[in-house]
Design a protein around this motif. Structure first.
Motif, PDB file in Angstrom:
ATOM      1  N   THR A 162       0.834  -1.207   0.000  1.00 38.51           N
ATOM      2  CA  THR A 162       0.000   0.000   0.000  1.00 38.51           C
ATOM      3  C   THR A 162       0.870   1.258   0.000  1.00 38.51           C
ATOM      4  O   THR A 162       0.610   2.213  -0.755  1.00 38.51           O
ATOM      5  N   LEU A 163       1.886   1.264   0.834  1.00 40.92           N
ATOM      6  CA  LEU A 163       2.777   2.430   0.912  1.00 40.92           C
ATOM      7  C   LEU A 163       3.471   2.680  -0.419  1.00 40.92           C
ATOM      8  O   LEU A 163       3.643   3.828  -0.850  1.00 40.92           O
ATOM      9  N   ILE A 164       3.860   1.597  -1.080  1.00 38.35           N
ATOM     10  CA  ILE A 164       4.516   1.739  -2.383  1.00 38.35           C
ATOM     11  C   ILE A 164       3.525   2.263  -3.419  1.00 38.35           C
ATOM     12  O   ILE A 164       3.837   3.154  -4.218  1.00 38.35           O
ATOM     13  N   ALA A 165       2.290   1.727  -3.393  1.00 41.11           N
ATOM     14  CA  ALA A 165       1.271   2.171  -4.352  1.00 41.11           C
ATOM     15  C   ALA A 165       0.948   3.657  -4.179  1.00 41.11           C
ATOM     16  O   ALA A 165       0.691   4.368  -5.158  1.00 41.11           O
ATOM     17  N   LEU A 166       0.976   4.108  -2.917  1.00 37.79           N
ATOM     18  CA  LEU A 166       0.679   5.526  -2.633  1.00 37.79           C
ATOM     19  C   LEU A 166       1.925   6.408  -2.689  1.00 37.79           C
ATOM     20  O   LEU A 166       1.846   7.620  -2.451  1.00 37.79           O
ATOM     21  N   GLU A 167       3.061   5.793  -3.007  1.00 36.74           N
ATOM     22  CA  GLU A 167       4.346   6.494  -3.106  1.00 36.74           C
ATOM     23  C   GLU A 167       4.687   7.215  -1.806  1.00 36.74           C
ATOM     24  O   GLU A 167       5.184   8.351  -1.805  1.00 36.74           O
ATOM     25  N   ILE A 168       4.398   6.552  -0.700  1.00 36.24           N
ATOM     26  CA  ILE A 168       4.742   7.094   0.616  1.00 36.24           C
ATOM     27  C   ILE A 168       6.159   6.648   0.965  1.00 36.24           C
ATOM     28  O   ILE A 168       6.466   5.466   0.987  1.00 36.24           O
ATOM     29  N   ARG A 169       7.020   7.609   1.224  1.00 34.87           N
ATOM     30  CA  ARG A 169       8.421   7.309   1.506  1.00 34.87           C
ATOM     31  C   ARG A 169       8.727   7.328   3.003  1.00 34.87           C
ATOM     32  O   ARG A 169       9.752   6.828   3.450  1.00 34.87           O
ATOM     33  N   ASP A 170       7.821   7.950   3.773  1.00 32.52           N
ATOM     34  CA  ASP A 170       8.054   8.104   5.208  1.00 32.52           C
ATOM     35  C   ASP A 170       6.773   7.744   5.957  1.00 32.52           C
ATOM     36  O   ASP A 170       5.723   8.348   5.720  1.00 32.52           O
ATOM     37  N   LEU A 171       6.844   6.761   6.839  1.00 30.98           N
ATOM     38  CA  LEU A 171       5.657   6.322   7.572  1.00 30.98           C
ATOM     39  C   LEU A 171       5.489   7.184   8.826  1.00 30.98           C
ATOM     40  O   LEU A 171       5.711   6.745   9.956  1.00 30.98           O
ATOM     41  N   ASP A 172       5.104   8.438   8.608  1.00 29.64           N
ATOM     42  CA  ASP A 172       4.869   9.333   9.742  1.00 29.64           C
ATOM     43  C   ASP A 172       3.443   9.112  10.267  1.00 29.64           C
ATOM     44  O   ASP A 172       2.685   8.294   9.738  1.00 29.64           O
ATOM     45  N   ASP A 173       3.074   9.856  11.303  1.00 30.95           N
ATOM     46  CA  ASP A 173       1.764   9.651  11.923  1.00 30.95           C
ATOM     47  C   ASP A 173       0.622   9.866  10.937  1.00 30.95           C
ATOM     48  O   ASP A 173      -0.389   9.156  10.968  1.00 30.95           O
ATOM     49  N   ASP A 174       0.773  10.837  10.049  1.00 33.18           N
ATOM     50  CA  ASP A 174      -0.278  11.113   9.067  1.00 33.18           C
ATOM     51  C   ASP A 174      -0.436   9.930   8.107  1.00 33.18           C
ATOM     52  O   ASP A 174      -1.555   9.525   7.789  1.00 33.18           O
ATOM     53  N   ALA A 175       0.689   9.357   7.661  1.00 34.22           N
ATOM     54  CA  ALA A 175       0.636   8.216   6.745  1.00 34.22           C
ATOM     55  C   ALA A 175       0.027   6.993   7.429  1.00 34.22           C
ATOM     56  O   ALA A 175      -0.754   6.248   6.826  1.00 34.22           O
ATOM     57  N   VAL A 176       0.370   6.801   8.699  1.00 37.33           N
ATOM     58  CA  VAL A 176      -0.212   5.685   9.456  1.00 37.33           C
ATOM     59  C   VAL A 176      -1.713   5.852   9.553  1.00 37.33           C
ATOM     60  O   VAL A 176      -2.486   4.908   9.300  1.00 37.33           O
ATOM     61  N   SER A 177      -2.159   7.042   9.904  1.00 33.50           N
ATOM     62  CA  SER A 177      -3.587   7.306  10.062  1.00 33.50           C
ATOM     63  C   SER A 177      -4.354   7.080   8.768  1.00 33.50           C
ATOM     64  O   SER A 177      -5.448   6.503   8.764  1.00 33.50           O
TER      65      SER A 177
END
Length: 287
Positions: A248-263
């Motif tokens: 999921t993180l790769i699909a959303l191109e999220i590079r940093d799992l910060d609190d906002d990304a976790v939420s």
């Protein structure tokens, strides 16, 4: 006698080649299950790879996987065999005037037998992995059906006699420990308890399953999963859900799992509203 694996090291290597990273205990017990021709009982929380181990054994050995999915209300007709009553009735109607003894012998033959997973696995002469999945979900009485299979690798059909395995299957039973299994079942099996992997091992699993995941993000993800598992949740994240989260993180191109990304992505790993609310509260995530 079938040689499933040459050694624990061979088991570990071949399982890894088929997508399953086995630790020393798992590799050793898997090897012994094949070498001793003993059923393997895997117990532990849901989502730690119990079913996947059985599937990996099948892939690694080129065996056919036969699966009995257990559930409350499972009975002999769904686990072992049943007779095709409609077809038998048609044969009886077509045999009007024939002696009953002869009709009886005609209708209780292989032609009218509907095999279910246990009998199917026993009768196969090709390499077979028999997976009896979530055995703890059945009624206690069902364990009695398993004893003959687990002890002697045979099934007794009153109308046909005893059907013994030509080639013993590799048998794996899984249990989420929702209830205690009988001592009779446990005595017939090798036992292995599987738990959630430690951070280093889960990181290794993630990198093998999702090779495009970079080290830094993998480290953040497994650390967050470990924190979630420490909470009193209705259903802790499984390994498969960790893998889904990585993808999921790769699909959303999220590079940093910060609190906002976790939420934003919490629904990938927590499937109960109460668990999500607890995580948001305990980890102080943005709503």
């Amino acid at each position: 006698m079938t040689t499933w694996f040459a050694s624990p090291a061979d088991a570990a290597t071949r399982l890894e080649a088929n997508g399953y990273l086995a630790d020393a205990a798992s590799a050793t017990t898997t090897f012994l299950a094949g070498a001793l021709e003993k059923p393997l009982l895997l117990e532990g929380p849901a989502g730690v790879g119990k079913t996947e181990l059985a599937k990996a054994v099948a892939r690694a050995t080129g065996a056919e996987l036969v699966r009995l999915q257990c559930y409350e209300g499972l009975d002999e007709a769904r686990a072992l065999y049943e007779w095709n009553y409609k077809k038998q009735l048609l044969r009886i109607q077509a045999s009007q005037g024939q002696e009953w003894d002869q009709t009886h012998d005609d209708i209780f033959t292989d032609e009218f037998l509907l095999t279910r997973p246990l009998l199917t696995a026993i009768r196969r002469d090709e390499p077979t992995v028999l997976l009896i999945d979530e055995v703890d979900k059945t009624d206690v009485e069902v364990e009695g059906l398993l004893l003959e299979v687990l002890s002697d690798f045979q099934v007794t059909i009153p109308e046909l006699g005893t059907v013994a395995a030509v080639r013993r299957p590799f048998v794996v039973l899984t249990s989420n420990a929702s209830r205690e299994l009988s001592e009779a079942v446990k005595r017939r099996c090798l036992y292995l308890h599987l738990d959630y992997p430690d951070v280093a091992r889960e990181r290794q699993i993630l990198r093998s399953q999702v090779p495009e995941l970079d080290d830094a993000l993998a480290g953040q993800l497994v650390a967050m999963v470990a924190r979630l598992r420490e909470l009193e949740l209705k259903k802790a994240p499984s390994i498969a859900e960790s893998v889904d989260w990585a993808r999921t993180l790769i699909a959303l191109e999220i590079r940093d799992l910060d609190d906002d990304a976790v939420s934003r992505t919490l629904g990938v790993v927590l499937k109960h509203v109460s668990d999500q609310e607890r995580a948001v509260k305990e980890l102080r995530l943005p709503r």
